[in-house]
Design a protein around this motif. Structure first.
Motif, PDB file in Angstrom:
ATOM      1  N   THR A 383       7.308  85.108  52.625  1.00 32.85           N
ATOM      2  CA  THR A 383       7.451  84.728  54.023  1.00 32.85           C
ATOM      3  C   THR A 383       6.096  84.233  54.532  1.00 32.85           C
ATOM      4  OG1 THR A 383       6.853  86.921  54.836  1.00 32.85           O
ATOM      5  CG2 THR A 383       9.193  86.522  54.340  1.00 32.85           C
ATOM      6  N   ASN A 384       6.087  83.698  55.743  1.00 32.60           N
ATOM      7  CA  ASN A 384       4.832  83.252  56.329  1.00 32.60           C
ATOM      8  C   ASN A 384       3.846  84.407  56.476  1.00 32.60           C
ATOM      9  OD1 ASN A 384       3.341  82.861  59.302  1.00 32.60           O
ATOM     10  ND2 ASN A 384       3.263  81.054  57.976  1.00 32.60           N
ATOM     11  N   THR A 385       4.347  85.599  56.827  1.00 33.10           N
ATOM     12  CA  THR A 385       3.471  86.768  56.985  1.00 33.10           C
ATOM     13  C   THR A 385       2.781  87.117  55.678  1.00 33.10           C
ATOM     14  OG1 THR A 385       4.872  87.638  58.757  1.00 33.10           O
ATOM     15  CG2 THR A 385       3.401  89.196  57.643  1.00 33.10           C
ATOM     16  N   GLN A 386       3.551  87.153  54.577  1.00 33.82           N
ATOM     17  CA  GLN A 386       2.955  87.487  53.274  1.00 33.82           C
ATOM     18  C   GLN A 386       1.973  86.423  52.811  1.00 33.82           C
ATOM     19  OE1 GLN A 386       6.855  87.927  51.481  1.00 33.82           O
ATOM     20  NE2 GLN A 386       6.346  90.025  50.919  1.00 33.82           N
ATOM     21  N   LEU A 387       2.306  85.167  53.060  1.00 35.95           N
ATOM     22  CA  LEU A 387       1.418  84.077  52.658  1.00 35.95           C
ATOM     23  C   LEU A 387       0.088  84.158  53.401  1.00 35.95           C
ATOM     24  CD1 LEU A 387       1.040  81.418  51.089  1.00 35.95           C
ATOM     25  CD2 LEU A 387       2.112  80.235  53.007  1.00 35.95           C
ATOM     26  N   ARG A 388       0.154  84.424  54.705  1.00 29.74           N
ATOM     27  CA  ARG A 388      -1.072  84.490  55.487  1.00 29.74           C
ATOM     28  C   ARG A 388      -1.917  85.695  55.099  1.00 29.74           C
ATOM     29  NH1 ARG A 388       0.292  82.432  61.585  1.00 29.74           N
ATOM     30  NH2 ARG A 388      -1.910  82.985  61.818  1.00 29.74           N
ATOM     31  N   GLU A 389      -1.274  86.798  54.684  1.00 30.22           N
ATOM     32  CA  GLU A 389      -2.030  87.955  54.194  1.00 30.22           C
ATOM     33  C   GLU A 389      -2.821  87.585  52.949  1.00 30.22           C
ATOM     34  OE1 GLU A 389       0.842  91.003  53.598  1.00 30.22           O
ATOM     35  OE2 GLU A 389       0.987  91.539  55.728  1.00 30.22           O
ATOM     36  N   TRP A 390      -2.200  86.825  52.048  1.00 32.81           N
ATOM     37  CA  TRP A 390      -2.894  86.402  50.824  1.00 32.81           C
ATOM     38  C   TRP A 390      -4.060  85.478  51.157  1.00 32.81           C
ATOM     39  CZ3 TRP A 390      -4.304  82.001  48.343  1.00 32.81           C
ATOM     40  CH2 TRP A 390      -4.715  82.127  47.006  1.00 32.81           C
ATOM     41  N   ILE A 391      -3.854  84.549  52.102  1.00 33.91           N
ATOM     42  CA  ILE A 391      -4.928  83.623  52.472  1.00 33.91           C
ATOM     43  C   ILE A 391      -6.109  84.391  53.057  1.00 33.91           C
ATOM     44  CG2 ILE A 391      -5.557  81.738  54.043  1.00 33.91           C
ATOM     45  CD1 ILE A 391      -2.687  80.699  53.734  1.00 33.91           C
ATOM     46  N   ARG A 392      -5.844  85.373  53.929  1.00 33.21           N
ATOM     47  CA  ARG A 392      -6.940  86.159  54.521  1.00 33.21           C
ATOM     48  C   ARG A 392      -7.707  86.930  53.461  1.00 33.21           C
ATOM     49  NH1 ARG A 392      -3.060  86.954  58.747  1.00 33.21           N
ATOM     50  NH2 ARG A 392      -2.398  88.928  57.831  1.00 33.21           N
ATOM     51  N   ALA A 393      -7.002  87.377  52.417  1.00 37.19           N
ATOM     52  CA  ALA A 393      -7.655  88.150  51.357  1.00 37.19           C
ATOM     53  C   ALA A 393      -8.447  87.268  50.395  1.00 37.19           C
ATOM     54  CB  ALA A 393      -6.614  88.954  50.582  1.00 37.19           C
ATOM     55  N   ASN A 394      -8.192  85.957  50.411  1.00 33.34           N
ATOM     56  CA  ASN A 394      -8.838  85.061  49.444  1.00 33.34           C
ATOM     57  C   ASN A 394      -9.480  83.856  50.132  1.00 33.34           C
ATOM     58  OD1 ASN A 394      -7.715  86.058  46.566  1.00 33.34           O
ATOM     59  ND2 ASN A 394      -6.059  86.191  48.072  1.00 33.34           N
ATOM     60  N   ALA A 399     -14.854  81.198  56.271  1.00 31.36           N
ATOM     61  CA  ALA A 399     -13.449  81.587  56.136  1.00 31.36           C
ATOM     62  C   ALA A 399     -12.513  80.396  56.268  1.00 31.36           C
ATOM     63  CB  ALA A 399     -13.105  82.635  57.185  1.00 31.36           C
ATOM     64  N   ILE A 400     -11.559  80.307  55.331  1.00 28.22           N
ATOM     65  CA  ILE A 400     -10.438  79.383  55.453  1.00 28.22           C
ATOM     66  C   ILE A 400      -9.361  80.109  56.248  1.00 28.22           C
ATOM     67  CG2 ILE A 400      -8.611  78.201  54.176  1.00 28.22           C
ATOM     68  CD1 ILE A 400     -10.636  77.689  51.961  1.00 28.22           C
ATOM     69  N   LEU A 401      -9.027  79.585  57.403  1.00 29.76           N
ATOM     70  CA  LEU A 401      -8.180  80.305  58.359  1.00 29.76           C
ATOM     71  C   LEU A 401      -6.708  80.181  58.007  1.00 29.76           C
ATOM     72  CD1 LEU A 401     -10.008  79.163  61.623  1.00 29.76           C
ATOM     73  CD2 LEU A 401     -10.421  81.221  60.258  1.00 29.76           C
ATOM     74  N   ASP A 402      -6.036  81.337  57.944  1.00 28.44           N
ATOM     75  CA  ASP A 402      -4.603  81.323  57.639  1.00 28.44           C
ATOM     76  C   ASP A 402      -3.800  80.625  58.727  1.00 28.44           C
ATOM     77  OD1 ASP A 402      -5.458  83.891  59.020  1.00 28.44           O
ATOM     78  OD2 ASP A 402      -3.302  84.011  59.316  1.00 28.44           O
ATOM     79  N   ALA A 439     -11.509  74.172  45.618  1.00 28.08           N
ATOM     80  CA  ALA A 439     -11.467  75.438  44.880  1.00 28.08           C
ATOM     81  C   ALA A 439     -10.341  76.333  45.393  1.00 28.08           C
ATOM     82  CB  ALA A 439     -12.814  76.153  44.997  1.00 28.08           C
ATOM     83  N   PHE A 440     -10.183  76.374  46.714  1.00 30.02           N
ATOM     84  CA  PHE A 440      -9.110  77.193  47.286  1.00 30.02           C
ATOM     85  C   PHE A 440      -7.742  76.653  46.881  1.00 30.02           C
ATOM     86  CE2 PHE A 440      -5.966  77.994  50.587  1.00 30.02           C
ATOM     87  CZ  PHE A 440      -6.047  79.373  50.707  1.00 30.02           C
ATOM     88  N   TRP A 445      -2.854  77.263  43.664  1.00 32.00           N
ATOM     89  CA  TRP A 445      -1.927  76.742  42.658  1.00 32.00           C
ATOM     90  C   TRP A 445      -1.856  77.644  41.435  1.00 32.00           C
ATOM     91  CZ3 TRP A 445       2.013  73.787  42.560  1.00 32.00           C
ATOM     92  CH2 TRP A 445       2.487  73.247  41.366  1.00 32.00           C
ATOM     93  N   GLN A 446      -3.005  78.171  40.986  1.00 29.18           N
ATOM     94  CA  GLN A 446      -3.012  79.070  39.841  1.00 29.18           C
ATOM     95  C   GLN A 446      -2.227  80.343  40.133  1.00 29.18           C
ATOM     96  OE1 GLN A 446      -4.074  78.639  36.732  1.00 29.18           O
ATOM     97  NE2 GLN A 446      -4.678  76.530  37.232  1.00 29.18           N
ATOM     98  N   MET A 447      -2.374  80.843  41.354  1.00 26.58           N
ATOM     99  CA  MET A 447      -1.612  82.033  41.740  1.00 26.58           C
ATOM    100  C   MET A 447      -0.123  81.742  41.708  1.00 26.58           C
ATOM    101  SD  MET A 447       0.195  83.307  44.581  1.00 26.58           S
ATOM    102  CE  MET A 447      -0.410  82.298  45.911  1.00 26.58           C
ATOM    103  N   TYR A 448       0.270  80.567  42.170  1.00 28.91           N
ATOM    104  CA  TYR A 448       1.684  80.189  42.157  1.00 28.91           C
ATOM    105  C   TYR A 448       2.205  80.098  40.722  1.00 28.91           C
ATOM    106  CZ  TYR A 448       5.584  76.900  42.212  1.00 28.91           C
ATOM    107  OH  TYR A 448       6.778  76.278  41.997  1.00 28.91           O
ATOM    108  N   ILE A 449       1.415  79.453  39.844  1.00 33.54           N
ATOM    109  CA  ILE A 449       1.847  79.290  38.455  1.00 33.54           C
ATOM    110  C   ILE A 449       1.980  80.642  37.756  1.00 33.54           C
ATOM    111  CG2 ILE A 449       1.168  78.412  36.185  1.00 33.54           C
ATOM    112  CD1 ILE A 449       2.193  76.279  38.056  1.00 33.54           C
ATOM    113  N   SER A 450       0.993  81.520  37.957  1.00 35.36           N
ATOM    114  CA  SER A 450       1.022  82.804  37.265  1.00 35.36           C
ATOM    115  C   SER A 450       2.134  83.705  37.791  1.00 35.36           C
ATOM    116  CB  SER A 450      -0.340  83.514  37.425  1.00 35.36           C
ATOM    117  OG  SER A 450      -0.595  83.766  38.795  1.00 35.36           O
ATOM    118  N   SER A 451       2.512  83.529  39.076  1.00 36.72           N
ATOM    119  CA  SER A 451       3.573  84.381  39.621  1.00 36.72           C
ATOM    120  C   SER A 451       4.940  83.911  39.170  1.00 36.72           C
ATOM    121  CB  SER A 451       3.505  84.366  41.154  1.00 36.72           C
ATOM    122  OG  SER A 451       3.847  83.114  41.676  1.00 36.72           O
TER     123      SER A 451
END
Length: 451
Positions: A383-394, A399-402, A439-440, A445-451
């Motif tokens: 969901t958008n909430t989970q995606l934004r949590e990942w962006i804030r953590a990485n 900072a790249i803003l979610d 880099a981000f 993309w790597q996270m998407y591929i590995s998941s």
């Protein structure tokens, strides 16, 4: 019928006031599709409308609207019949066109700037505010394209045509007739339409105003200057550096008419209304077919040899022109926004229900998901909430803003964006340079591929 409503206004108000202020929640049909947003805009009642509003946005449930109609019961007093409808975005009578632009259209401009195909449709009954909405959105698009805030150098070209049945006209060439012909690749070309280069904001606004003056209109019972044709504004954005281009379509559809609105105008107007309604029906089938294909792809439901949905784009001139928008096998990324414009008056409750029913049929949501579940098998299901949590953590430093990279997108919607679009969003964040953005994007993309 209007006399019946006028006679029973007090009865209508008492029935509406007696309704449960917190009705049973409408069951959601899941998240919106990855490349399609279906919205509704309820225009304010005008001063000369004598009847109250029959359209009520539900305060207890977002994006749900209730429509209450007063019916003449043959065995007694008038009764209330209610229907509810759900869209992806709902704009109240006090919502401004600027708010609609920021929520729905602002993201289409950089999407087309970076090579995508963005399309906006405004649909609704005559007098519901379609042309008013599209005209202001065109001005806001012109401002965004010309204010110099988009990255890179582009050349912008504009074409505006008018479709009346199977006839087409160039609105920027004094309504000169043009032909719609397929080339050797099966793409419909607007032969004879002039593509005008746009140099600055004033030039773009002048072209829009010129096209509006040549738009085909005619009086109906609902509007003395009703749009009786589909106006297609195509903005082509060419990137000289790599020879690619993006497309942005802003389409003001002809007013959908009921038989009661045209019966007093004779056989020609009835024939005209029939052609308009047929083309709108075909458009609905094409939009829905494309949304079904996109949803299947985004959920990784595509299997080798799986048959794509049938999209009947050849059945009307409107959808032939927009074939590349609807083609499920097309290689270019497409995003579509639909704004269903609604007249809230009790006198127009029938057309209002038809418009909202049309909007609901365009929605092809994915399966409902439990947003509290953290155990996702694939990032594309986030969901958008989970995606934004990942962006804030990485997000890195700076900072790249979610809120900038994924303001509303789910995982499926974000991963469908081009790499250039994701990098563009990253660089909108203060202090973020191109190297960090790349880099981000690579890490995402790597996270998407590995998941």
């Amino acid at each position: 019928m209007e006399q019946f409503y006028l006679k029973n206004i007090s009865k209508y108000h008492s029935l509406v006031d007696a309704l449960d202020p917190c009705p049973k929640p409408r069951i959601s049909k899941g998240m919106p599709g990855p490349n399609m947003v279906v919205s509704a805009r309820i225009r304010p009642l005008s001063e000369n409308e004598r009847l109250p509003s029959a359209t009520f946005p539900r305060s207890s449930q977002k994006n749900v609207v209730d429509v209450h109609d007063l019916c003449n019961h043959p065995r007694g007093a008038p009764i209330l019949r209610s229907n509810d409808y759900q869209v992806d975005r709902l704009f109240h009578p006090k919502s401004t066109t600027e708010e609609i632009y920021e929520d729905l259209v602002a993201d289409l401009v950089p999407f087309a700037w970076n090579g995508g195909i963005g399309t906006l449709f405004a649909y609704g009954q005559t007098g519901s505010g379609k042309t008013f909405t599209v005209n202001r959105l065109e001005e806001l698009v012109a401002d965004t394209l010309m204010n110099g805030n988009l990255e890179g150098e582009r050349e912008i070209y504009m074409t505006i045509i008018d479709l009346a049945g199977n006839a087409a006209f160039d609105l920027l060439s004094d309504r000169k007739p043009i032909s719609l012909l397929e080339d050797s690749l099966g793409i419909t070309q607007m032969v004879g339409a002039v593509e005008h280069p746009v140099l600055d904001m004033e030039d773009m606004r002048a072209l829009i105003e010129r096209a509006t003056s040549f738009r085909r209109t005619a009086p109906t019972l609902k509007n003395p200057a009703s749009s009786r044709s589909h106006a297609i504004c195509r903005i082509r954005i060419w990137n000289r550096a790599d020879g690619s281009d993006g497309l942005l379509y802003l389409i003001d559809l002809a007013g959908s008419e009921g038989a009661r609105d045209v019966a007093a105008h004779g056989a020609d107007r009835m024939r005209e209304a029939r052609q308009i309604n047929i083309s709108l029906s075909v458009l609905k089938d094409c939009i829905r077919g494309k949304a079904e294909a996109d949803t299947a792809t985004s959920l990784k439901g595509e299997k080798l040899g799986q048959k794509l949905p049938h999209v009947p784009f050849r059945q009307s001139a409107l959808t032939r022109v927009l074939k590349h928008v609807f083609d499920p096998a097309g290689a270019r990324a497409c995003r579509t926004v639909v704004i269903a414009c609604v007249n809230p008056s009790l006198a127009d409750v029938g057309p209002t229900k038809n418009t909202l029913r049309f909007a609901e049929m365009l929605r092809v949501p994915g399966p409902a998901t439990n947003e509290t579940s953290a155990d996702r098998k694939s990032a594309i299901q986030w969901t958008n909430t989970q995606l934004r949590e990942w962006i804030r953590a990485n997000c890195g430093t700076p900072a790249i803003l979610d809120s900038v990279v994924a303001p509303r997108e789910s995982g499926a919607q974000l991963f469908n964006l081009s790499g250039a679009e994701i990098e563009y969003r990253c660089r909108k964040c203060p202090g973020v340079r191109l190297e960090q953005a790349k880099a981000f994007r690579s890490m995402l993309w790597q996270m998407y591929i590995s998941s």
